[in-house]
Write an enzyme that holds these catalytic residues in place. Structure first.
Site, short mmCIF file in Angstrom:
data_model
loop_
_atom_site.label_atom_id
_atom_site.label_comp_id
_atom_site.label_asym_id
_atom_site.label_seq_id
_atom_site.Cartn_x
_atom_site.Cartn_y
_atom_site.Cartn_z
CG HIS A 206 -1.17 1.27 -3.26
ND1 HIS A 206 -2.23 1.28 -2.85
CD2 HIS A 206 -0.69 0.12 -3.85
CE1 HIS A 206 -2.64 0.11 -2.95
NE2 HIS A 206 -1.81 -0.69 -3.64
CG ASP B 90 -2.37 0.61 0.85
OD1 ASP B 90 -2.30 2.08 0.69
OD2 ASP B 90 -3.30 0.13 0.98
#
Length: 368
Positions: A229, A207
């Site tokens: 991410h 993430d």
């Protein structure tokens, strides 16, 4: 009779003079001590009065927090050996820090191991097992967390709500989650903070490497991010505090990640993002977007329809370079009408992918 009274008073004075000083000396002696704990309950219940707390191979029982939020100001906390946690489905956190002028560090070879695979199911915080947040650095003031080695957190690693907090040379390694269902394993989540300085971090996860949801005077520099991410602002909007101001993200690399640079604001919400600088960011192996800036997030996903309630102003993108995968988009900008302005866009050189045909309301100076 008078002489007897004088003698009695003299004797009383001698007794008072000879009596030990009350608590001050003993308190100072206790405060100068190093306290070594081998159980989480000891550390939580007996930390007061210790100038240095050594956590020696702590095994935190299932469903409990290693709570060091009520230690004395000026305390140093040292992790020794391997710190582990019992398994239970609950929201956590597994560790909590708080206080003023606190230093958190570890001795050589120490590791804080969340053994996240016991919770990983590919759903993160979106469903499946209830997974504990890992570490709360909340209510810290004028403090430093340095040199920690963190491994395999169940979900989000370090949540920051602090004032003048330095996080130096932190390693968060959730790479085992790549093939074992790790999800929502953010590195650093920052909100409601003033003065957060993250330097030399290494984050391997699934993430955001860093996500700044609110706060001001925030710096992320010298970071190495992979597998996740990217370097994110937001989502901004829909919280108690929806202002992000004076953020510098610089001299960092993002590899094998979904995004490189990302700013996202919430659909139909209010707030502001201002005075944000990304500079000298190197990208490689990016699978979705090299740079993505969008004002359309709702329930964690883009809608494709931007709104103007969270303007993005005084943004500098300077020296963001590198490569994305062939089916990735190099740059995507989706702004509401007039809600992105005063941008500086220099030295952007992202290659290898596609050019977006869906950009909207790109401010003067930027390119998409």
């Amino acid at each position: 009779m008078r002489s007897v009274e004088l003698l009695s008073l003299a004797a009383l004075g001698s007794l008072v003079a000879a009596a030990p000083a009350p608590s001050r000396v003993s308190d100072l002696t206790k405060r100068s001590s190093t306290c070594t704990f081998t159980a989480a309950s000891q550390a939580t219940e007996s930390a007061s009065g210790c100038s240095e707390i050594v956590l020696d191979n702590i095994e935190v029982p299932a469903g409990e927090t290693l709570d060091l939020s009520d230690v004395d100001d000026g305390t140093t906390i040292v992790f020794e050996g391997t710190t582990t946690f019992g398994y239970k489905e609950w929201s956590g956190p597994l560790i909590r820090f708080g206080g003023k002028d606190i230093t958190v560090k570890q001795n050589s070879g120490a590791v804080i191991d969340g053994e996240g695979s016991r919770w990983w199911d590919g759903e993160g915080t979106n469903g499946g097992k209830t997974k504990p947040k890992f570490m709360y650095a909340h209510s810290l003031e004028d403090s430093t967390i340095t040199g920690l080695s963190i491994k395999n957190t169940p979900v989000q690693a370090i949540s920051v709500q602090a004032t003048n907090l330095y996080l130096i040379d932190i390693t968060i390694d959730n790479s085992d989650g790549d093939d074992n269902g790790g999800h929502n394993t953010d590195g650093f989540d920052i909100s409601e903070s003033t003065g957060v300085y993250i330097r030399g971090a290494t984050v391997k996860n699934q993430d955001d490497c860093i996500a700044i949801n609110s706060g001001e005077n925030i710096e992320f520099s010298g970071g190495t991010c992979s597998g996740g991410h990217g370097l994110s602002i937001g989502s901004v909007g829909g919280r108690d505090d929806n202002t992000v101001k004076n953020v510098t993200i610089t001299d960092s690399t993002v590899t094998d990640s979904a995004n490189g640079v990302r700013i996202k604001t919430v659909y139909d919400a209010t707030g502001s993002v201002s005075e944000v600088t990304y500079s000298n960011i190197k990208l490689s192996g990016i699978t979705d977007y090299g740079i993505v800036i969008e004002q359309d997030y709702e329930n964690g996903s883009p809608t494709g329809t931007p709104t103007t309630g969270v303007p993005i102003t005084d943004l500098t993108i300077d020296g963001v370079t590198g490569t994305v995968e062939s089916d990735a988009v190099e740059v995507y900008i989706l702004c509401g009408d007039g809600s992105c302005s005063d941008w500086t866009w220099e030295g952007v050189d992202i290659t290898g992918g596609e050019t977006s045909s869906k950009c909207e309301n790109v401010p003067s100076g930027a390119s998409c």
